[in-house]
Enzyme design. Structure first.
Site, PDB file in Angstrom:
ATOM      1  N   ARG A  45       0.797  -1.229   0.000  1.00  0.00           N
ATOM      2  CA  ARG A  45       0.000   0.000   0.000  1.00  0.00           C
ATOM      3  C   ARG A  45       0.829   1.279   0.000  1.00  0.00           C
ATOM      4  O   ARG A  45       0.361   2.315  -0.446  1.00  0.00           O
ATOM      5  CB  ARG A  45      -0.949  -0.007   1.192  1.00  0.00           C
ATOM      6  N   ASP A  87      -3.729  -1.097  -3.174  1.00  0.00           N
ATOM      7  CA  ASP A  87      -4.433  -1.911  -2.197  1.00  0.00           C
ATOM      8  C   ASP A  87      -4.764  -3.251  -2.849  1.00  0.00           C
ATOM      9  O   ASP A  87      -5.462  -3.296  -3.866  1.00  0.00           O
ATOM     10  CB  ASP A  87      -5.718  -1.139  -1.809  1.00  0.00           C
ATOM     11  N   ASP A 228       0.919 -20.735  15.479  1.00  0.00           N
ATOM     12  CA  ASP A 228       2.057 -20.067  14.845  1.00  0.00           C
ATOM     13  C   ASP A 228       3.217 -21.037  14.590  1.00  0.00           C
ATOM     14  O   ASP A 228       3.911 -20.925  13.585  1.00  0.00           O
ATOM     15  CB  ASP A 228       2.533 -18.913  15.757  1.00  0.00           C
ATOM     16  N   HIS A 233       5.737 -25.722  11.821  1.00  0.00           N
ATOM     17  CA  HIS A 233       7.138 -26.108  11.963  1.00  0.00           C
ATOM     18  C   HIS A 233       7.316 -27.398  12.782  1.00  0.00           C
ATOM     19  O   HIS A 233       8.012 -28.318  12.366  1.00  0.00           O
ATOM     20  CB  HIS A 233       7.952 -25.000  12.639  1.00  0.00           C
ATOM     21  N   LYS A 332       8.271 -18.518  23.283  1.00  0.00           N
ATOM     22  CA  LYS A 332       8.967 -17.247  23.081  1.00  0.00           C
ATOM     23  C   LYS A 332       9.536 -16.794  24.420  1.00  0.00           C
ATOM     24  O   LYS A 332       9.049 -17.204  25.471  1.00  0.00           O
ATOM     25  CB  LYS A 332       8.008 -16.193  22.531  1.00  0.00           C
TER      26      LYS A 332
HETATM   27  C1  BG6 Z   1       7.748 -18.110  12.235  1.00  0.00           C
HETATM   28  C2  BG6 Z   1       6.848 -17.704  13.359  1.00  0.00           C
HETATM   29  O1  BG6 Z   1       7.062 -18.940  11.348  1.00  0.00           O
HETATM   30  O2  BG6 Z   1       8.851 -18.817  12.747  1.00  0.00           O
HETATM   31  C3  BG6 Z   1       7.612 -16.836  14.342  1.00  0.00           C
HETATM   32  O3  BG6 Z   1       5.748 -16.964  12.846  1.00  0.00           O
HETATM   33  C4  BG6 Z   1       8.870 -17.531  14.798  1.00  0.00           C
HETATM   34  O4  BG6 Z   1       6.806 -16.482  15.453  1.00  0.00           O
HETATM   35  C5  BG6 Z   1       9.668 -18.039  13.611  1.00  0.00           C
HETATM   36  O5  BG6 Z   1       9.626 -16.581  15.508  1.00  0.00           O
HETATM   37  C6  BG6 Z   1      10.820 -18.908  14.043  1.00  0.00           C
HETATM   38  O6  BG6 Z   1      11.610 -19.189  12.931  1.00  0.00           O
HETATM   39  P1  BG6 Z   1      13.165 -19.423  13.070  1.00  0.00           P
HETATM   40  O7  BG6 Z   1      13.610 -19.746  11.688  1.00  0.00           O
HETATM   41  O8  BG6 Z   1      13.735 -18.152  13.602  1.00  0.00           O
HETATM   42  O9  BG6 Z   1      13.303 -20.567  14.027  1.00  0.00           O
END
Ligand code: BG6
Length: 481
Positions: A45, A87, A228, A233, A332
């Protein structure tokens, strides 16, 4: 524009594009991997001219790719860049893009935006005639918020692009060590005969970060650690550890095996959540950088029930893994940055040594902060002990940094963007994988809701709530930090 290939980045001025996508493209160019006729178009944007955008990318790259930044490579990279402000929810930007892309035969649209925009962007691309047979779309995790929203997004994507042109990004799949899991398991004969419930006691996978939610608070607060990181992951790592050997390295051979693991995950329902999962949220504390605020203080001191930590114990109901707990943990503002997989082997069935100091073998695959693999083995300590041998565990270490010293550690996105450009889906997630993962995650989220399970507080800079230790200790096991 006479270019034949193009990559269009939506959300081009956002954090992901600036910190990962542009540096990856820059490094690919530096190493000669980008086709000479590739154009890179950023869109978002913010109102910028091409020149202003190029200047911004230049300054950001100079900072983020240091000490590798070179004006010589930049001189090659800069002419590829174009900017198209607008946009993403309105037609105008697609008209402008269609103009810019008139002669681009092959296009990758990389959506570094909130998932809320994935469906609308795909629809607009189709309406503008830009979702043609040689156009691909790359979308970031998390794909939606739960299974229902994911299906909605997928339906919109599939109305515009066929599955072989949809590239679902989980950047962990682009990491060197994650790729190396395939080599470790399937290019060696050593482990496979032991890779099952008979020899392995449990597996633990940890993704621990020292950073807090910080500037991403508004995104993070409506997702939390479960959506997340665990949904994508952690489950991808679990799949690569637990899957059967694929027939070959074709994308679908590997993905077929991964999805079987996801389908074999035993659901954790409301009846089990309290026993099998732990939610946490960091409060103020101390890290290497000094005093840091708690999660809720990071934005306006508002209340929030979002978890910044999850630990859980999962079971894979199949012959190979029956009865083997897979402990998953992410958080975190933890004490250290540490992403690792630990495969704990069973103790010897009968010991001829004194039990003192005897430890079962352990394979540790560390992804972060350094990439290394180590196998702990029992050894005799040199001594003239008369009352039996003294033993000590020592590690057989494979340091990838030392082994490949001259190689720059690549950003995971370099591999991924190259994959999307070449149309190879091996590093990308298939729709059924995402949906199987969501179905499993949804049951946990629903369980938390039904049991009103609020996150437990843990001080920033620690290893999460003590309940996470109870989770493993209940089975006589412990987390390795
Ligand atoms: C991201 C998450 O997918 O992976 C983040 O949204 C996280 O919250 C990050 O910090 C961690 O990735 P990496 O590669 O730093 O372990």
């Amino acid at each position: 524009m006479t270019d034949k290939k193009a990559i269009v980045i939506f959300g081009a001025t956002g954090d992901l594009a600036q910190s990962m996508l542009f540096p990856s493209l820059y490094f690919l160019d530096a190493d000669g991997f980008l086709p000479a006729d590739l154009t890179i178009i950023g869109t978002s944007r913010s109102r910028h001219s091409d020149a202003e955008f190029a200047k911004q990318i230049h300054d950001s790259l100079a900072k983020r790719t240091a000490p590798y930044f070179s004006e010589e490579v930049w001189a090659r990279f800069a002419p590829r860049l174009h900017y198209c402000p607008g946009d993403a929810q309105r037609d105008e930007v697609y008209k402008a893009l269609a103009g810019l892309l008139k002669q681009a035969a092959e296009i990758v649209f990389h959506l570094a935006t909130s998932p809320d925009f994935f469906g609308p962007i795909a629809r607009h691309l189709k309406a503008a005639g830009l979702a043609h047979k040689r156009a691909r779309i790359a979308v970031e995790k998390p794909l939606g918020h739960d299974l229902a929203s994911s299906v909605k997004i997928e339906t919109a994507l599939e109305e515009a692009f066929t599955e072989d042109r949809i590239f679902r990004v989980d950047h962990y799949l682009g990491k060197e060590t994650v790729q190396n899991l395939l080599a470790l398991r399937f290019a060696n004969t050593l482990f496979e005969p032991l890779w099952n419930k008979d020899s392995i006691e449990h597996v633990q996978i940890t993704v621990a970060e020292t950073l807090g939610a910080g500037g991403r608070w508004s995104y993070y607060d409506s997702y939390g650690a479960l959506r997340d990181v665990v949904q994508n992951h952690l489950l991808q790592l679990l799949c690569l550890i637990a899957m059967e050997p694929p027939a070959n390295l074709q994308p679908d051979s590997v993905r077929n095996e991964k999805v079987k693991v996801l389908h074999s995950l035993r659901p954790i329902t409301a009846n089990e959540v309290e026993q099998q999962t732990v939610r946490g949220q960091y409060t103020k504390g101390f890290t290497e950088d000094g005093a840091v605020p708690g999660y809720t203080e990071e934005r306006d001191g508002g209340q929030s029930d979002t978890e910044t930590f999850v630990a859980l114990s999962a079971h894979i109901d199949n012959w190979r893994w029956a009865g083997v707990p897979f402990y998953l943990r992410t958080g975190k503002r933890m004490a250290t940055r540490n992403t690792q997989i630990v495969v704990q082997f069973r103790p010897v069935p009968h010991s001829i040594f004194s039990r003192r100091g005897l430890m079962a073998n352990r394979l540790t695959i560390r992804l972060q902060p350094e990439e290394e693999i180590s196998l702990s083995l029992m050894n005799k300590t040199p001594s003239l002990e008369q009352d039996g041998m003294q033993l000590k565990p020592l590690s057989l270490n494979l340091s990838l940094i030392d082994a490949f010293k001259k190689t720059r550690r690549r950003i995971a996105y370099e591999r991924l963007m190259l994959g999307a450009l070449s149309g190879s889906q091996i590093l990308f997630v298939r729709r059924d994988e995402t949906e199987a993962a969501w179905a499993w995650i949804d049951a946990i989220a629903e369980g938390w809701k039904q049991r009103d399970m609020k996150p437990l507080p843990y001080a920033a800079g620690t290893s999460g709530p003590s309940a996470a230790y109870v989770l493993t200790e209940r089975n006589g096991q412990t987390w390795y930090d």
